[in-house]
Structures are given as structure tokens and as C-alpha cells.
Design a protein around this motif. Structure first.
Motif, mmCIF file in Angstrom:
data_model
loop_
_atom_site.group_PDB
_atom_site.id
_atom_site.type_symbol
_atom_site.label_atom_id
_atom_site.label_comp_id
_atom_site.label_asym_id
_atom_site.label_seq_id
_atom_site.Cartn_x
_atom_site.Cartn_y
_atom_site.Cartn_z
ATOM 1 N N ARG A 93 36.824 38.534 -11.758
ATOM 2 C CA ARG A 93 38.217 38.974 -11.842
ATOM 3 C C ARG A 93 38.416 39.768 -13.124
ATOM 4 O O ARG A 93 37.792 39.479 -14.146
ATOM 5 C CB ARG A 93 39.167 37.780 -11.809
ATOM 6 C CG ARG A 93 39.060 36.971 -10.528
ATOM 7 C CD ARG A 93 40.328 36.257 -10.209
ATOM 8 N NE ARG A 93 40.249 35.525 -8.957
ATOM 9 C CZ ARG A 93 41.297 35.248 -8.204
ATOM 10 N NH1 ARG A 93 42.503 35.657 -8.583
ATOM 11 N NH2 ARG A 93 41.177 34.570 -7.086
ATOM 12 N N THR A 94 39.290 40.747 -13.055
ATOM 13 C CA THR A 94 39.560 41.561 -14.237
ATOM 14 C C THR A 94 40.298 40.740 -15.286
ATOM 15 O O THR A 94 40.781 39.631 -15.002
ATOM 16 C CB THR A 94 40.412 42.776 -13.870
ATOM 17 O OG1 THR A 94 41.707 42.319 -13.428
ATOM 18 C CG2 THR A 94 39.753 43.618 -12.796
ATOM 19 N N VAL A 95 40.409 41.298 -16.469
ATOM 20 C CA VAL A 95 41.189 40.647 -17.522
ATOM 21 C C VAL A 95 42.608 40.408 -17.045
ATOM 22 O O VAL A 95 43.159 39.310 -17.229
ATOM 23 C CB VAL A 95 41.176 41.521 -18.800
ATOM 24 C CG1 VAL A 95 42.198 41.013 -19.805
ATOM 25 C CG2 VAL A 95 39.779 41.538 -19.417
ATOM 26 N N LYS A 129 42.177 46.639 -22.239
ATOM 27 C CA LYS A 129 41.025 46.109 -21.511
ATOM 28 C C LYS A 129 41.441 45.471 -20.179
ATOM 29 O O LYS A 129 40.625 44.826 -19.521
ATOM 30 C CB LYS A 129 40.306 45.050 -22.358
ATOM 31 C CG LYS A 129 39.794 45.544 -23.708
ATOM 32 C CD LYS A 129 38.560 46.390 -23.550
ATOM 33 C CE LYS A 129 37.965 46.763 -24.899
ATOM 34 N NZ LYS A 129 36.708 47.526 -24.774
ATOM 35 N N ARG A 130 42.643 45.676 -19.763
ATOM 36 C CA ARG A 130 43.224 44.930 -18.643
ATOM 37 C C ARG A 130 42.452 45.088 -17.338
ATOM 38 O O ARG A 130 42.396 44.164 -16.523
ATOM 39 C CB ARG A 130 44.685 45.333 -18.438
ATOM 40 C CG ARG A 130 44.893 46.811 -18.214
ATOM 41 C CD ARG A 130 46.374 47.154 -18.215
ATOM 42 N NE ARG A 130 47.035 46.614 -17.041
ATOM 43 C CZ ARG A 130 48.332 46.327 -16.988
ATOM 44 N NH1 ARG A 130 49.097 46.492 -18.051
ATOM 45 N NH2 ARG A 130 48.868 45.873 -15.891
ATOM 46 N N GLU A 131 41.842 46.242 -17.093
ATOM 47 C CA GLU A 131 41.135 46.480 -15.831
ATOM 48 C C GLU A 131 39.642 46.211 -15.931
ATOM 49 O O GLU A 131 38.904 46.419 -14.965
ATOM 50 C CB GLU A 131 41.377 47.911 -15.356
ATOM 51 C CG GLU A 131 42.839 48.232 -15.087
ATOM 52 C CD GLU A 131 43.471 47.294 -14.056
ATOM 53 O OE1 GLU A 131 42.752 46.853 -13.131
ATOM 54 O OE2 GLU A 131 44.675 46.997 -14.180
ATOM 55 N N GLN A 132 39.181 45.730 -17.068
ATOM 56 C CA GLN A 132 37.760 45.456 -17.237
ATOM 57 C C GLN A 132 37.433 44.013 -16.848
ATOM 58 O O GLN A 132 38.317 43.154 -16.788
ATOM 59 C CB GLN A 132 37.331 45.735 -18.681
ATOM 60 C CG GLN A 132 37.476 47.203 -19.069
ATOM 61 C CD GLN A 132 36.790 47.522 -20.375
ATOM 62 O OE1 GLN A 132 35.845 46.851 -20.766
ATOM 63 N NE2 GLN A 132 37.255 48.555 -21.058
ATOM 64 N N PHE A 133 36.151 43.779 -16.611
ATOM 65 C CA PHE A 133 35.683 42.439 -16.270
ATOM 66 C C PHE A 133 35.163 41.737 -17.533
ATOM 67 O O PHE A 133 34.745 42.397 -18.492
ATOM 68 C CB PHE A 133 34.596 42.507 -15.205
ATOM 69 C CG PHE A 133 35.105 42.949 -13.860
ATOM 70 C CD1 PHE A 133 35.619 42.036 -12.959
ATOM 71 C CD2 PHE A 133 35.085 44.296 -13.516
ATOM 72 C CE1 PHE A 133 36.105 42.442 -11.724
ATOM 73 C CE2 PHE A 133 35.562 44.721 -12.283
ATOM 74 C CZ PHE A 133 36.086 43.797 -11.393
ATOM 75 N N LEU A 137 33.341 42.645 -22.084
ATOM 76 C CA LEU A 137 34.087 42.379 -23.314
ATOM 77 C C LEU A 137 33.199 41.737 -24.372
ATOM 78 O O LEU A 137 32.249 41.021 -24.061
ATOM 79 C CB LEU A 137 35.263 41.434 -23.033
ATOM 80 C CG LEU A 137 36.270 41.846 -21.963
ATOM 81 C CD1 LEU A 137 37.374 40.798 -21.876
ATOM 82 C CD2 LEU A 137 36.850 43.215 -22.227
ATOM 83 N N SER A 138 33.527 41.973 -25.625
ATOM 84 C CA SER A 138 32.870 41.259 -26.722
ATOM 85 C C SER A 138 33.358 39.811 -26.735
ATOM 86 O O SER A 138 34.340 39.459 -26.058
ATOM 87 C CB SER A 138 33.207 41.916 -28.058
ATOM 88 O OG SER A 138 34.587 41.734 -28.361
ATOM 89 N N GLN A 142 36.927 38.432 -25.360
ATOM 90 C CA GLN A 142 37.024 37.377 -24.344
ATOM 91 C C GLN A 142 37.941 36.253 -24.823
ATOM 92 O O GLN A 142 38.768 35.744 -24.062
ATOM 93 C CB GLN A 142 35.639 36.835 -24.018
ATOM 94 C CG GLN A 142 34.780 37.794 -23.227
ATOM 95 C CD GLN A 142 33.500 37.144 -22.750
ATOM 96 O OE1 GLN A 142 33.524 36.144 -22.029
ATOM 97 N NE2 GLN A 142 32.366 37.692 -23.160
ATOM 98 N N GLN A 143 37.816 35.878 -26.093
ATOM 99 C CA GLN A 143 38.673 34.816 -26.602
ATOM 100 C C GLN A 143 40.129 35.268 -26.663
ATOM 101 O O GLN A 143 41.044 34.485 -26.383
ATOM 102 C CB GLN A 143 38.190 34.340 -27.967
ATOM 103 C CG GLN A 143 38.840 33.034 -28.437
ATOM 104 C CD GLN A 143 38.601 31.873 -27.476
ATOM 105 O OE1 GLN A 143 39.112 31.866 -26.345
ATOM 106 N NE2 GLN A 143 37.842 30.885 -27.931
ATOM 107 N N ARG A 144 40.370 36.522 -26.986
ATOM 108 C CA ARG A 144 41.735 37.046 -26.976
ATOM 109 C C ARG A 144 42.318 37.018 -25.559
ATOM 110 O O ARG A 144 43.498 36.701 -25.374
ATOM 111 C CB ARG A 144 41.766 38.470 -27.534
ATOM 112 C CG ARG A 144 41.596 38.528 -29.046
ATOM 113 C CD ARG A 144 41.510 39.955 -29.560
ATOM 114 N NE ARG A 144 41.359 39.989 -31.001
ATOM 115 C CZ ARG A 144 42.376 40.060 -31.863
ATOM 116 N NH1 ARG A 144 43.618 40.138 -31.411
ATOM 117 N NH2 ARG A 144 42.158 40.070 -33.168
#
Length: 222
Positions: A93-95, A129-133, A137-138, A142-144
Motif C-alpha cells: 500500500r502507498t504511504v 511521498k504520498r504515492e510511494q510505497f 522510503l528511508s 518510514q517512521q514519519r
């Protein structure tokens, strides 16, 4: 806001928590310190009714968590955001979809979901980064995203279990600063950690557990 009265929890007759009493006021930022096995994660699980105390009482906003019916637990958790060390983002799923998940589970309308997710992503600095998987992500991103998912409902309490355990010191500092911003907006924050850097950076209130016992409760500078 949060009150524990003589709380004990046992696993195979061994105490994970032993006679812990603690009160946390609305709007506080509390660092829960302790080595691995000190009882930090158990305490957080008790607050969200993932575990039940064997002795004592736990009140969250005046409600006895241990006596909630199973049907009432989801309503408790909607008021409490949770951040984990291992991110727990859904890889396919995307961000945006990951952050939207709590709202989708509640049956929120599409327009409300888009608005709240956009606000949460912007607040933590990963709206681009909303449309990325997650795999792209770094670790810090990912934690954000996990923090965005935790705050998308506008929780009154934010719990974080070793949220910087997989991050380097620079990223740790960034994430703790983000928690401080969330706290400044009125959310009560409790971060469980064994990292002295977190304690030094927060410099508010430090509650220390050792072998399941509360051994120190220090209020520091703000």
C-alpha cells in the motif's frame, strides 16, 4: 489523563510489572526509560487494552481500561495513537493508503479521509511521498509515515514504543523534535525507550522502570 494504581502483570507467574502507580496529566511529555525487559512495552499494551492487568486499576480519561467490553476497545484506541519501532507499514500500500487505513476502518467518508491524511502527511513532512510505497522510503521517512498514521485521527494520547530503535542519532533527533511539536499542539505523549539521547533531548519528565518496578520519576526542565 492516565492513572495507574498498583498495577501488576504476570507472564508465567513472573512479574512483567510489579505494583506500578503512575499519573500522567493532560499535555505532558513523558519518557519511559528502561532496559529491554524492564516492562515498558507491557505498560503500553495495558494502556490500549492489548493486555489486561492481573492486579490494580488503569484509568484513561477516567475510564477503567481493564473493565472495557471487547466492543468498547476500538473506541479507546481511536483516541490513542501508537508508533512502533518496526514501522509496521503495509508493503503493498502507498504511504497515503497506509496513513488512511485507520480512517477507512472507521468508515470515514472519502473527502474526510483525503483531508485528514493530507494534513497528517504535511505535519510530519512526507506529503511529497504520498504515492510511494514503503520500500522506496528511508528509515526516517518510514517512521514519519508511521507517526502520520498514528495522528491522523487527532488522538489525545500518542504512545511510542522504541520509535528510534532503528534510526541513527541524526534521525533520532528529528523524530523526537517531531514528537515535541505534536506535544506542543496539546497531545499527551509517552515515549518508551532505552536511548539516553531521547531522554536528554526531551528534558521533561523521565519515568524509569527496572525489572517491572517503577524506580524513578523525575521532572526536569522544559
Amino acid at each position: 489523563m492516565i492513572q495507574l494504581f498498583h498495577v501488576s502483570k504476570y507472564y508465567d507467574r513472573r512479574p512483567a510489572l510489579s505494583n506500578v502507580s503512575l499519573a500522567i496529566e493532560k499535555g505532558e511529555f513523558v519518557v519511559l526509560m528502561g532496559a529491554s525487559g524492564a516492562g515498558k512495552s507491557t505498560l503500553l499494551k495495558l494502556l490500549i487494552a492489548a493486555e489486561r492487568p492481573d492486579e490494580g486499576q488503569i484509568l484513561v480519561q477516567g475510564r477503567n481500561v481493564a473493565k472495557l467490553r471487547p466492543s468498547e476497545i476500538p473506541y479507546l484506541r481511536r483516541r490513542i495513537g501508537i508508533v512502533f519501532q518496526d514501522f509496521r507499514l503495509l508493503p503493498k500500500r502507498t504511504v497515503f493508503e497506509n496513513v488512511a487505513l485507520p480512517l477507512m476502518v472507521q468508515g470515514a467518508a472519502g473527502g474526510e479521509i483525503r483531508r485528514k491524511v493530507a494534513e497528517a502527511l504535511k505535519a510530519v513532512g512526507v506529503d511529497h511521498k504520498r504515492e510511494q510505497f514503503p520500500s522506496s522510503l528511508s528509515a526516517g521517512e518510514q517512521q514519519r509515515a508511521c507517526i502520520a498514521r498514528a495522528i491522523v485521527n487527532g488522538p489525545i494520547i500518542l504512545l511510542a514504543d522504541e520509535p528510534t530503535g532503528n534510526l541513527d542519532p541524526e534521525l533520532t533527533s528529528e523524530i523526537i523534535e517531531l514528537f515535541k511539536v505534536i506535544n506542543a499542539r496539546g497531545t499527551t505523549v509517552m515515549v518508551a525507550t532505552h536511548d539516553p539521547q531521547v531522554m536528554a533531548q526531551v528534558n521533561r519528565r523521565i519515568v524509569t522502570l527496572m525489572e517491572g518496578k517503577l524506580v524513578a520519576d523525575q521532572r526536569l526542565g522544559s
